[in-house]
Design an enzyme around this catalytic site. Structure first.
Site, PDB file in Angstrom:
ATOM      1  N   ASP A   1      -4.794   5.210   5.922  1.00  0.00           N
ATOM      2  CA  ASP A   1      -5.391   6.388   6.551  1.00  0.00           C
ATOM      3  C   ASP A   1      -6.443   5.897   7.562  1.00  0.00           C
ATOM      4  O   ASP A   1      -6.122   5.594   8.702  1.00  0.00           O
ATOM      5  CB  ASP A   1      -5.985   7.251   5.430  1.00  0.00           C
ATOM      6  CG  ASP A   1      -6.585   8.549   5.911  1.00  0.00           C
ATOM      7  OD1 ASP A   1      -6.629   8.772   7.131  1.00  0.00           O
ATOM      8  OD2 ASP A   1      -7.024   9.348   5.060  1.00  0.00           O
TER       9      ASP A   1
ATOM     10  N   GLU B   1       0.847  -1.206   0.000  1.00  0.00           N
ATOM     11  CA  GLU B   1       0.000   0.000   0.000  1.00  0.00           C
ATOM     12  C   GLU B   1       0.876   1.247   0.000  1.00  0.00           C
ATOM     13  O   GLU B   1       1.999   1.223   0.504  1.00  0.00           O
ATOM     14  CB  GLU B   1      -0.866   0.016   1.264  1.00  0.00           C
ATOM     15  CG  GLU B   1      -2.250  -0.586   1.089  1.00  0.00           C
ATOM     16  CD  GLU B   1      -3.217   0.359   0.352  1.00  0.00           C
ATOM     17  OE1 GLU B   1      -2.751   1.321  -0.303  1.00  0.00           O
ATOM     18  OE2 GLU B   1      -4.426   0.118   0.434  1.00  0.00           O
ATOM     19  N   ASP B   2       0.334   2.323  -0.522  1.00  0.00           N
ATOM     20  CA  ASP B   2       1.044   3.600  -0.434  1.00  0.00           C
ATOM     21  C   ASP B   2       0.869   4.219   0.953  1.00  0.00           C
ATOM     22  O   ASP B   2       1.816   4.657   1.585  1.00  0.00           O
ATOM     23  CB  ASP B   2       0.557   4.570  -1.528  1.00  0.00           C
ATOM     24  CG  ASP B   2      -0.963   4.735  -1.566  1.00  0.00           C
ATOM     25  OD1 ASP B   2      -1.697   4.025  -0.841  1.00  0.00           O
ATOM     26  OD2 ASP B   2      -1.437   5.585  -2.353  1.00  0.00           O
TER      27      ASP B   2
ATOM     28  N   ARG C   1       2.025  12.296  -8.634  1.00  0.00           N
ATOM     29  CA  ARG C   1       2.513  10.936  -8.365  1.00  0.00           C
ATOM     30  C   ARG C   1       3.986  10.764  -8.701  1.00  0.00           C
ATOM     31  O   ARG C   1       4.676   9.943  -8.111  1.00  0.00           O
ATOM     32  CB  ARG C   1       1.723   9.908  -9.189  1.00  0.00           C
ATOM     33  CG  ARG C   1       0.276   9.747  -8.780  1.00  0.00           C
ATOM     34  CD  ARG C   1      -0.288   8.474  -9.410  1.00  0.00           C
ATOM     35  NE  ARG C   1      -1.739   8.462  -9.485  1.00  0.00           N
ATOM     36  CZ  ARG C   1      -2.553   8.063  -8.506  1.00  0.00           C
ATOM     37  NH1 ARG C   1      -2.053   7.681  -7.358  1.00  0.00           N
ATOM     38  NH2 ARG C   1      -3.856   8.071  -8.677  1.00  0.00           N
TER      39      ARG C   1
ATOM     40  N   PHE D   1      -3.081  15.520   4.503  1.00  0.00           N
ATOM     41  CA  PHE D   1      -3.061  14.998   3.140  1.00  0.00           C
ATOM     42  C   PHE D   1      -1.679  15.190   2.510  1.00  0.00           C
ATOM     43  O   PHE D   1      -1.151  16.288   2.488  1.00  0.00           O
ATOM     44  CB  PHE D   1      -4.131  15.690   2.298  1.00  0.00           C
ATOM     45  CG  PHE D   1      -4.424  14.947   1.028  1.00  0.00           C
ATOM     46  CD1 PHE D   1      -5.321  13.893   1.029  1.00  0.00           C
ATOM     47  CD2 PHE D   1      -3.787  15.284  -0.149  1.00  0.00           C
ATOM     48  CE1 PHE D   1      -5.570  13.178  -0.137  1.00  0.00           C
ATOM     49  CE2 PHE D   1      -4.038  14.585  -1.330  1.00  0.00           C
ATOM     50  CZ  PHE D   1      -4.937  13.529  -1.316  1.00  0.00           C
TER      51      PHE D   1
HETATM   52  P1  IMP Z   1      -8.144   4.533   3.858  1.00  0.00           P
HETATM   53  O1  IMP Z   1      -9.114   3.524   3.352  1.00  0.00           O
HETATM   54  O2  IMP Z   1      -8.822   5.685   4.536  1.00  0.00           O
HETATM   55  O3  IMP Z   1      -7.053   3.922   4.750  1.00  0.00           O
HETATM   56  O4  IMP Z   1      -7.465   5.214   2.612  1.00  0.00           O
HETATM   57  C1  IMP Z   1      -6.575   4.521   1.866  1.00  0.00           C
HETATM   58  C2  IMP Z   1      -6.359   5.098   0.474  1.00  0.00           C
HETATM   59  O5  IMP Z   1      -6.790   6.460   0.319  1.00  0.00           O
HETATM   60  C3  IMP Z   1      -4.880   5.105   0.209  1.00  0.00           C
HETATM   61  O6  IMP Z   1      -4.443   3.876  -0.316  1.00  0.00           O
HETATM   62  C4  IMP Z   1      -4.708   6.259  -0.755  1.00  0.00           C
HETATM   63  O7  IMP Z   1      -4.919   5.819  -2.077  1.00  0.00           O
HETATM   64  C5  IMP Z   1      -5.806   7.240  -0.356  1.00  0.00           C
HETATM   65  N1  IMP Z   1      -5.249   8.254   0.566  1.00  0.00           N
HETATM   66  C6  IMP Z   1      -5.443   8.345   1.888  1.00  0.00           C
HETATM   67  N2  IMP Z   1      -4.776   9.387   2.412  1.00  0.00           N
HETATM   68  C7  IMP Z   1      -4.134   9.980   1.387  1.00  0.00           C
HETATM   69  C8  IMP Z   1      -3.248  11.117   1.290  1.00  0.00           C
HETATM   70  O8  IMP Z   1      -2.891  11.807   2.261  1.00  0.00           O
HETATM   71  N3  IMP Z   1      -2.780  11.410   0.053  1.00  0.00           N
HETATM   72  C9  IMP Z   1      -3.119  10.691  -1.050  1.00  0.00           C
HETATM   73  N4  IMP Z   1      -3.919   9.626  -1.014  1.00  0.00           N
HETATM   74  C10 IMP Z   1      -4.432   9.264   0.202  1.00  0.00           C
HETATM   75 MG    MG Z   2      -4.374   3.461  -2.296  1.00  0.00          MG
END
Ligand code: IMP
Ligand code: MG
Length: 175
Positions: A103, A99-100, A165, A152
Site C-alpha cells: 500500500d 507480501e499480500d 481471510r 481497502f
Molecule cells: P503498507 O505499509 O502501507 O504498504 O501496508 C502494508 C500492509 O498493510 C499490508 O501487508 C497489509 O497487511 C495491510 N494492508 C494494506 N492495505 C490493505 C487492504 O486494502 N486490505 C487489507 N490489508 C491491507
Molecule cells: Mg501484511
C-alpha cells in the site's frame, strides 16, 4: 473490531488468482534457479498466497515467516514494528519475500532493509496486490499479481478486523 456489515463485491476471482500464480511461479523459477531459495512470508496476510505460490515453484525451497505490524483497525499507524523474525539464516541464499499487498510501501521498505542487513545473495519481492499509488513503490515489487485501485480490499489472506481471510477471492466490502 466488529464484523462489518454490507455486501462483498468480488474484484479478482479465485480462477484469476490461480492462473496468475502459475505465471509468477514460472518467472520465479527462471530467475531464482541455482542457489538455495528461502520463501519468506509476511504474516498474517500472505499465508494463503504463499501456500499457493510456493506450490507453483518447482525448485526446492525452504519456508520461513516473519511478522511486522503497522495497521490497527484497518488504518496504517505509520510505525512499523517487528513482531517476530526469521528462524533460519538467509546469508548467501536467494530470498523471496512474499507480501499480500503493498500500500504505502512503508512495511516493505522496512522489511527490505531488515533482510538486506542479513546479506542474502538475492532478495526479490512477490506481492499478490499492489495499490496504485506511485511508481517508486511499484518498483520495489519484482513479481506482482495484480494492480488494484487505491481502496481497502479483503479476502485471500487479507483481513478487515481479522475477518474475511478465508475467502478464496479478493473483494471489497461495500458499506
Ligand atoms: P503498507 O505499509 O502501507 O504498504 O501496508 C502494508 C500492509 O498493510 C499490508 O501487508 C497489509 O497487511 C495491510 N494492508 C494494506 N492495505 C490493505 C487492504 O486494502 N486490505 C487489507 N490489508 C491491507
Ligand atoms: Mg501484511
Amino acid at each position: 473490531m466488529p464484523h462489518r456489515k454490507g455486501k462483498i463485491e468480488p474484484l479478482i476471482s479465485s480462477e484469476q488468482i490461480q492462473a496468475r500464480i502459475l505465471e509468477l511461479g514460472r518467472e520465479i523459477e527462471k530467475d531464482l534457479a541455482g542457489g538455495e531459495l528461502v520463501a519468506v512470508g509476511v504474516l498474517k496476510g500472505s499465508f494463503i498466497f504463499m501456500a499457493d505460490l510456493v506450490r507453483s515453484i518447482k525448485s526446492p525451497l525452504r519456508c520461513d515467516f516473519l511478522r511486522v505490524s503497522s495497521y490497527e483497525n484497518d488504518r496504517s499507524t505509520g510505525v512499523v514494528r517487528m513482531e517476530f523474525d526469521l528462524t533460519q539464516s538467509i546469508t548467501d541464499k536467494n530470498v523471496l519475500l512474499i507480501e499480500d499487498i503493498v500500500d504505502s510501501g512503508r512495511s516493505l521498505r522496512y522489511l527490505l532493509k531488515h533482510l538486506q542487513s542479513k546479506r542474502p545473495a538475492k532478495l526479490r519481492v512477490a506481492s499478490l496486490l499492489y495499490k496504485e499509488l506511485n511508481p517508486e513503490v511499484r518498483g520495489m515489487i519484482d513479481y506482482c499479481g495484480f494492480t488494484i485501485p487505491n481502496e481497502f480490499v479483503i479476502g485471500y489472506g487479507l483481513d478487515s478486523g481479522g475477518l474475511y481471510r478465508s475467502l478464496p477471492y479478493v473483494g471489497r466490502v461495500t458499506e
